[in-house]
Design an enzyme around this catalytic site. Sequence first.
Site, PDB file in Angstrom:
ATOM      1  N   GLY A  26       0.670  -1.924  -0.136  1.00 28.30           N
ATOM      2  CA  GLY A  26      -0.033   0.275   0.394  1.00 28.30           C
ATOM      3  C   GLY A  26       0.427   0.903  -0.152  1.00 28.30           C
ATOM      4  N   HIS A  29       2.255   4.815  -4.803  1.00 22.30           N
ATOM      5  CA  HIS A  29       2.715   5.653  -5.627  1.00 22.30           C
ATOM      6  C   HIS A  29       3.140   4.900  -7.014  1.00 22.30           C
ATOM      7  CE1 HIS A  29       6.332   3.056  -5.631  1.00 22.30           C
ATOM      8  NE2 HIS A  29       6.304   2.784  -3.734  1.00 22.30           N
ATOM      9  N   GLY A  31       5.310   3.645  -8.364  1.00 19.58           N
ATOM     10  CA  GLY A  31       5.783   2.602  -8.714  1.00 19.58           C
ATOM     11  C   GLY A  31       5.086   1.112  -8.645  1.00 19.58           C
ATOM     12  N   HIS A  32       4.530   1.441  -7.990  1.00 22.63           N
ATOM     13  CA  HIS A  32       3.355   0.186  -7.819  1.00 22.63           C
ATOM     14  C   HIS A  32       2.110   1.021  -9.025  1.00 22.63           C
ATOM     15  CE1 HIS A  32       3.388   1.200  -3.209  1.00 22.63           C
ATOM     16  NE2 HIS A  32       4.097  -0.104  -3.529  1.00 22.63           N
ATOM     17  N   ASP A 143      12.966  -3.743  -5.609  1.00 25.85           N
ATOM     18  CA  ASP A 143      13.377  -4.755  -4.633  1.00 25.85           C
ATOM     19  C   ASP A 143      13.807  -5.434  -5.262  1.00 25.85           C
ATOM     20  OD1 ASP A 143      12.188  -3.659  -1.959  1.00 25.85           O
ATOM     21  OD2 ASP A 143      10.752  -3.361  -3.881  1.00 25.85           O
ATOM     22  N   GLN A 146      14.111  -9.544  -3.954  1.00 32.10           N
ATOM     23  CA  GLN A 146      13.732 -10.039  -3.728  1.00 32.10           C
ATOM     24  C   GLN A 146      12.753 -10.816  -4.586  1.00 32.10           C
ATOM     25  OE1 GLN A 146       9.747  -7.475  -1.627  1.00 32.10           O
ATOM     26  NE2 GLN A 146       9.202  -7.699  -3.513  1.00 32.10           N
ATOM     27  N   SER A 179       7.667   4.074  -0.368  1.00 30.76           N
ATOM     28  CA  SER A 179       6.930   4.421   0.846  1.00 30.76           C
ATOM     29  C   SER A 179       7.011   5.389   1.709  1.00 30.76           C
ATOM     30  CB  SER A 179       5.742   3.441   0.407  1.00 30.76           C
ATOM     31  OG  SER A 179       5.254   1.984  -0.161  1.00 30.76           O
ATOM     32  N   ARG A 180       8.810   5.075   1.717  1.00 27.86           N
ATOM     33  CA  ARG A 180       9.231   5.277   2.706  1.00 27.86           C
ATOM     34  C   ARG A 180      10.027   6.671   2.732  1.00 27.86           C
ATOM     35  NH1 ARG A 180      10.566  -0.829   3.619  1.00 27.86           N
ATOM     36  NH2 ARG A 180       9.841  -1.213   5.328  1.00 27.86           N
TER      37      ARG A 180
HETATM   38  P1  AMP Z   1       6.294  -2.554  -1.503  1.00 33.53           P
HETATM   39  O1  AMP Z   1       4.174  -1.462  -1.437  1.00 33.53           O
HETATM   40  O2  AMP Z   1       7.048  -1.681  -1.331  1.00 33.53           O
HETATM   41  O3  AMP Z   1       6.677  -3.719  -0.869  1.00 33.53           O
HETATM   42  O4  AMP Z   1       5.747  -2.491  -3.391  1.00 33.53           O
HETATM   43  C1  AMP Z   1       5.374  -3.370  -3.791  1.00 33.53           C
HETATM   44  C2  AMP Z   1       5.972  -3.655  -5.561  1.00 33.53           C
HETATM   45  O5  AMP Z   1       6.025  -2.240  -5.298  1.00 33.53           O
HETATM   46  C3  AMP Z   1       6.670  -4.876  -5.024  1.00 33.53           C
HETATM   47  O6  AMP Z   1       7.038  -5.267  -5.816  1.00 33.53           O
HETATM   48  C4  AMP Z   1       7.730  -3.246  -5.609  1.00 33.53           C
HETATM   49  O7  AMP Z   1       9.494  -3.684  -6.481  1.00 33.53           O
HETATM   50  C5  AMP Z   1       7.507  -2.637  -6.118  1.00 33.53           C
HETATM   51  N1  AMP Z   1       8.352  -0.930  -6.132  1.00 33.53           N
HETATM   52  C6  AMP Z   1       7.970  -0.335  -5.062  1.00 33.53           C
HETATM   53  N2  AMP Z   1       8.811   0.883  -5.507  1.00 33.53           N
HETATM   54  C7  AMP Z   1       8.682   1.256  -6.363  1.00 33.53           C
HETATM   55  C8  AMP Z   1       9.200   1.738  -7.586  1.00 33.53           C
HETATM   56  N3  AMP Z   1      10.169   2.700  -6.901  1.00 33.53           N
HETATM   57  N4  AMP Z   1       9.380   1.358  -8.725  1.00 33.53           N
HETATM   58  C9  AMP Z   1       8.892   0.063  -9.288  1.00 33.53           C
HETATM   59  N5  AMP Z   1       8.299  -0.682  -8.737  1.00 33.53           N
HETATM   60  C10 AMP Z   1       8.213  -0.670  -7.146  1.00 33.53           C
END
Ligand code: AMP
Length: 257
Positions: A26, A29, A31-32, A143, A146, A179-180
Amino acid sequence: MRVARGITELRLALSDGRRGLVPTMGAFHEGHLTLMRAARAECDQVVVSLFVNPTQFGASDDLDRYPRDDEHDAQLAEAEGVDVLFIPPAEEMYPAGFATWIDVNASGGEATARPGHFRGVATVCVKLFNLVRPDVAFFGQKDAQQVAVLRRVIDDLNLNVHLRVLPTARDADGLALSSRNAYLSPEEREQALALPRALEVGRAAADPVAAARAALNGLEPEYVELLRVGDATLLTAAARVGSTRLIDNVVVEGDLG
Ligand code: AMP
């Protein structure tokens, strides 16, 4: 868009056709949203999971203050044409007596810096794969380790899901979206820029790790390492800016696939 706030609702919302899953924690942004768009372009049904997974946080991590805004996230997901937003309660994901873990043998980078992190990630992702049964799951290069861990799990356990990896979405100045980033003060955000800049310097250098370390501009890294993900070599780094822990990486060679 259907918002499924439990496993029963999720099961009722699944339909036939090519299904895409975007696992998230959640605080959406760009990226999501990039992942959601890729899923929308490729799949008949797009499921986004929103679950701040407690088992991937260490005791001193930021679980309690992790940003949460389900209402706003639901609006953003709906605008991307997501079909199902799955927001399970923790009690359903980890019922009393929960005792089964996916424990991947991983080392270096995040695996060493955050013991138990990938056990939590792998366990929740396998649960999500079993619940949603996606044909394709979408993850960010942000990530990268991951992705490496999950590819291992998928191969080792013969899971029937393809991983797609999308490039890291960045702000105009190069900071990887996270998100951080919401925790950063304006001064800290300025300091944080040293991370992507150092990785850029390292990417083109003969000794990427040494060059990136030297370019960190006073930022103290937790690690700067080369990481192999499939056929690609990545330069990865983690650093704390104030109390905020940031990670980033760039491809040095090859293709993440
Ligand atoms: P998170 O909500 O941070 O656990 O991320 C969920 C998914 O979004 C994971 O597959 C992350 O790698 C991806 N993600 C997070 N930040 C970015 C970003 N800046 N660009 C692309 N994917 C992202």
